[in-house]
Design a protein around this motif. Structure first.
Motif, PDB file in Angstrom:
ATOM      1  N   ASP A 204      41.912  38.890  30.599  1.00  0.00           N
ATOM      2  CA  ASP A 204      41.133  39.748  31.417  1.00  0.00           C
ATOM      3  C   ASP A 204      39.741  39.525  31.840  1.00  0.00           C
ATOM      4  O   ASP A 204      39.522  38.923  32.644  1.00  0.00           O
ATOM      5  CB  ASP A 204      41.126  40.975  31.206  1.00  0.00           C
ATOM      6  N   LEU A 205      39.075  38.752  30.798  1.00  0.00           N
ATOM      7  CA  LEU A 205      38.087  37.907  31.253  1.00  0.00           C
ATOM      8  C   LEU A 205      37.593  36.900  31.808  1.00  0.00           C
ATOM      9  O   LEU A 205      37.036  36.560  32.676  1.00  0.00           O
ATOM     10  CB  LEU A 205      37.141  37.777  29.626  1.00  0.00           C
ATOM     11  N   ASP A 206      39.308  36.194  31.733  1.00  0.00           N
ATOM     12  CA  ASP A 206      38.986  34.385  32.152  1.00  0.00           C
ATOM     13  C   ASP A 206      40.168  34.911  33.249  1.00  0.00           C
ATOM     14  O   ASP A 206      39.393  34.452  34.455  1.00  0.00           O
ATOM     15  CB  ASP A 206      39.999  33.858  31.266  1.00  0.00           C
ATOM     16  N   ALA A 207      40.195  36.034  33.898  1.00  0.00           N
ATOM     17  CA  ALA A 207      41.023  36.343  35.492  1.00  0.00           C
ATOM     18  C   ALA A 207      39.774  36.581  35.839  1.00  0.00           C
ATOM     19  O   ALA A 207      40.014  36.021  36.832  1.00  0.00           O
ATOM     20  CB  ALA A 207      41.770  37.233  35.162  1.00  0.00           C
ATOM     21  N   HIS A 208      38.715  36.965  35.482  1.00  0.00           N
ATOM     22  CA  HIS A 208      38.087  37.745  36.589  1.00  0.00           C
ATOM     23  C   HIS A 208      37.020  36.894  36.663  1.00  0.00           C
ATOM     24  O   HIS A 208      36.427  36.379  37.816  1.00  0.00           O
ATOM     25  CB  HIS A 208      36.987  38.548  35.743  1.00  0.00           C
ATOM     26  N   THR A 209      36.948  35.615  35.710  1.00  0.00           N
ATOM     27  CA  THR A 209      35.871  34.239  35.808  1.00  0.00           C
ATOM     28  C   THR A 209      36.637  33.073  36.920  1.00  0.00           C
ATOM     29  O   THR A 209      35.632  33.041  37.253  1.00  0.00           O
ATOM     30  CB  THR A 209      35.869  33.708  34.063  1.00  0.00           C
ATOM     31  N   VAL A 210      38.073  34.015  36.697  1.00  0.00           N
ATOM     32  CA  VAL A 210      38.817  32.281  37.835  1.00  0.00           C
ATOM     33  C   VAL A 210      38.210  33.062  39.606  1.00  0.00           C
ATOM     34  O   VAL A 210      38.114  31.966  40.595  1.00  0.00           O
ATOM     35  CB  VAL A 210      40.298  32.629  37.623  1.00  0.00           C
ATOM     36  N   LEU A 211      38.505  34.649  39.272  1.00  0.00           N
ATOM     37  CA  LEU A 211      38.568  35.352  40.579  1.00  0.00           C
ATOM     38  C   LEU A 211      36.774  34.890  40.748  1.00  0.00           C
ATOM     39  O   LEU A 211      37.132  34.910  42.363  1.00  0.00           O
ATOM     40  CB  LEU A 211      38.558  37.088  40.255  1.00  0.00           C
ATOM     41  N   THR A 212      36.402  35.054  40.150  1.00  0.00           N
ATOM     42  CA  THR A 212      35.059  34.349  40.292  1.00  0.00           C
ATOM     43  C   THR A 212      34.353  32.826  40.822  1.00  0.00           C
ATOM     44  O   THR A 212      34.107  32.563  42.305  1.00  0.00           O
ATOM     45  CB  THR A 212      33.651  34.956  39.835  1.00  0.00           C
ATOM     46  N   ALA A 213      35.203  32.380  40.446  1.00  0.00           N
ATOM     47  CA  ALA A 213      35.268  30.956  41.072  1.00  0.00           C
ATOM     48  C   ALA A 213      35.899  30.723  42.071  1.00  0.00           C
ATOM     49  O   ALA A 213      35.747  30.383  42.997  1.00  0.00           O
ATOM     50  CB  ALA A 213      35.731  30.087  39.734  1.00  0.00           C
ATOM     51  N   LEU A 214      36.597  31.223  42.541  1.00  0.00           N
ATOM     52  CA  LEU A 214      37.932  31.168  43.289  1.00  0.00           C
ATOM     53  C   LEU A 214      36.735  31.716  44.288  1.00  0.00           C
ATOM     54  O   LEU A 214      36.872  31.239  46.213  1.00  0.00           O
ATOM     55  CB  LEU A 214      38.624  32.205  44.123  1.00  0.00           C
ATOM     56  N   ALA A 215      35.749  32.746  44.658  1.00  0.00           N
ATOM     57  CA  ALA A 215      34.870  33.274  45.534  1.00  0.00           C
ATOM     58  C   ALA A 215      33.818  32.193  45.682  1.00  0.00           C
ATOM     59  O   ALA A 215      33.585  31.829  47.046  1.00  0.00           O
ATOM     60  CB  ALA A 215      34.036  34.717  45.275  1.00  0.00           C
ATOM     61  N   VAL A 216      33.276  31.665  44.864  1.00  0.00           N
ATOM     62  CA  VAL A 216      31.970  30.683  45.359  1.00  0.00           C
ATOM     63  C   VAL A 216      32.756  29.667  45.799  1.00  0.00           C
ATOM     64  O   VAL A 216      32.180  28.608  46.767  1.00  0.00           O
ATOM     65  CB  VAL A 216      32.175  30.394  43.576  1.00  0.00           C
ATOM     66  N   GLU A 217      33.862  29.080  45.196  1.00  0.00           N
ATOM     67  CA  GLU A 217      34.519  27.870  46.043  1.00  0.00           C
ATOM     68  C   GLU A 217      35.279  27.943  47.521  1.00  0.00           C
ATOM     69  O   GLU A 217      34.793  27.414  48.602  1.00  0.00           O
ATOM     70  CB  GLU A 217      35.659  27.571  45.466  1.00  0.00           C
ATOM     71  N   SER A 218      35.496  29.486  48.090  1.00  0.00           N
ATOM     72  CA  SER A 218      35.536  30.141  48.724  1.00  0.00           C
ATOM     73  C   SER A 218      34.332  29.657  50.259  1.00  0.00           C
ATOM     74  O   SER A 218      34.761  29.434  51.560  1.00  0.00           O
ATOM     75  CB  SER A 218      36.930  31.140  49.191  1.00  0.00           C
ATOM     76  N   LEU A 219      33.309  30.197  49.770  1.00  0.00           N
ATOM     77  CA  LEU A 219      32.548  30.173  50.543  1.00  0.00           C
ATOM     78  C   LEU A 219      31.756  28.799  50.734  1.00  0.00           C
ATOM     79  O   LEU A 219      31.133  28.134  51.725  1.00  0.00           O
ATOM     80  CB  LEU A 219      31.329  31.002  49.281  1.00  0.00           C
ATOM     81  N   ARG A 220      32.047  27.482  49.658  1.00  0.00           N
ATOM     82  CA  ARG A 220      31.221  26.320  49.605  1.00  0.00           C
ATOM     83  C   ARG A 220      31.628  25.383  49.073  1.00  0.00           C
ATOM     84  O   ARG A 220      31.526  25.438  47.835  1.00  0.00           O
ATOM     85  CB  ARG A 220      29.529  27.008  49.028  1.00  0.00           C
ATOM     86  N   PRO A 221      33.161  25.287  49.452  1.00  0.00           N
ATOM     87  CA  PRO A 221      33.815  24.442  49.093  1.00  0.00           C
ATOM     88  C   PRO A 221      33.050  23.451  47.679  1.00  0.00           C
ATOM     89  O   PRO A 221      33.531  22.625  47.391  1.00  0.00           O
ATOM     90  CB  PRO A 221      34.696  23.671  49.024  1.00  0.00           C
ATOM     91  N   GLU A 222      31.827  22.637  48.453  1.00  0.00           N
ATOM     92  CA  GLU A 222      31.381  21.673  48.341  1.00  0.00           C
ATOM     93  C   GLU A 222      29.926  21.951  46.854  1.00  0.00           C
ATOM     94  O   GLU A 222      29.471  20.620  46.445  1.00  0.00           O
ATOM     95  CB  GLU A 222      30.930  20.406  49.596  1.00  0.00           C
TER      96      GLU A 222
END
Length: 353
Positions: A204-222
């Motif tokens: 569950d914690l890893d799933a939340h971590t991946v969701l956060t990473a998705l939000a970060v990368e979607s806003l600023r891929p570079e």
């Protein structure tokens, strides 16, 4: 003297009351106040003093007149001077109350919002901490020692932040608005921590971590994103989020402990090269400069050693990966040609404290 002081206090109180009602017109009130003071200073200099002295001296006199002090406040010589004193005593002090009250209110609001994590971060080239756990302070300590600015985005402000000069943003790291508030559009890197939450498993914690990473990368891929996972089986999900680096703190710690057990005395060496906040040495990576193109790593390493640095290896872009990742090579052959882009990994002295 007492009545004079009482009048000034009453004037300031009237100004404070007016500030609450005239908040929307603060800019125009401030302009009017400046116009009143500068106009009064000019008239005093021109009519009362006959143009003698400087306008700045006249302005100083008017400022003292505003609080009921000085010879001009008690004994103006001309009718215009009396009007100036009257206007400053009645209108000026009230407007001063408005200005001071509004300035103090804005400062208090800013500090309160800053404390609660409601202000927008204006850093550039900084690192964003998404989430917080027991290892985050150690990372923050090392980044602070290297001079890197940090913004921390988490639900509640960690008590440890009071010891560091960092920017705090309160909110959920998966929330795009909060990420923008943390300055993700101008950030250089982001670290997504596995933030513990009651009742959640490692998956569950890893799933939340991946969701956060998705939000970060979607806003600023570079942006360069580093995520902390608890279970290596979840790496494939993080890779789909196009993160740049994945760290398994528990497994990495286990590897270090095993190395210390089998290679006696190596623990102090590992601790030294992974610490940037002391006067020892630390592990670093840097882009190889263009003048080394088509030369050999042997020549590059020799030049670095002459400068007191210890090169360990090189990194080259991983062409087989869809994301921007690096393939490392420790102790490459001295005859290997340098082909940019390429990075060099080395150990060098810290600046020290």
């Amino acid at each position: 003297m007492a009545s004079n002081y009482s009048q000034k206090v009453k004037g300031l109180k009237r100004g404070a009351n007016m500030a609450g009602k005239l908040h929307k017109y603060f800019f125009w009130i401030l302009l009017g106040f400046l116009a009143l003071v500068s106009g009064s200073a000019y008239l005093y200099w021109k009519l009362e003093r006959g143009g003698e002295g400087s306008v700045f001296e006249a302005l100083w006199t008017i400022l003292f007149t505003l609080i009921g002090q000085g010879e001009f406040a008690n004994n103006p010589h001309t009718m215009v001077g009396r009007v100036i004193v009257f206007a400053l005593s009645i209108v000026g002090i009230s407007v001063l109350g408005v200005v001071l009250s509004e300035v103090l209110t804005r400062v208090m609001k800013y500090n309160l919002k800053n404390m609660l994590g409601l202000n927008a971060c204006r850093y550039e080239g900084h690192t964003i901490f998404c989430g917080w756990n027991g290892r985050a302070e150690l990372v923050l300590k090392e980044l602070a020692a290297s001079g890197q600015q940090v913004a921390v985005l988490t639900r509640a402000k960690p008590a440890e932040l009071s010891h560091y000069d960092v920017f705090f943003v309160a909110g959920e790291p998966t929330n795009e608005a909060r990420l923008i508030q943390a300055g993700i559009e101008k950030a250089e890197s982001a670290i997504v921590f596995a933030e513990p939450q009651p009742g959640l498993t490692n998956d569950d914690l890893d799933a939340h971590t991946v969701l956060t990473a998705l939000a970060v990368e979607s806003l600023r891929p570079e942006i360069y994103t580093v995520v902390e996972l608890l279970d290596p089986a979840n790496e494939r999900h993080a890779r789909r989020a196009h993160v740049d680096d994945i760290v398994y703190c528990e497994s990495t710690l286990a590897d270090i402990v095993a190395a210390c057990a089998s290679q006696q005395g190596i623990s102090s060496f590992i601790g030294d090269i992974l610490t940037y906040s002391d006067s020892g040495s630390a592990l670093r990576a840097a882009d190889i400069e263009p003048q080394w193109e088509n030369r050999t790593t042997g020549e590059l390493f020799a030049a670095m050693q002459a400068d007191g640095e210890l090169p360990l290896g090189v990194m080259t872009p991983d062409a087989s990966s869809g994301a921007e990742r690096w393939r490392h090579e420790i102790n490459p052959p001295a005859s290997r040609p340098v082909r940019l882009p390429m990075r060099v990994v080395f150990i060098s002295k810290n600046s020290g404290k």
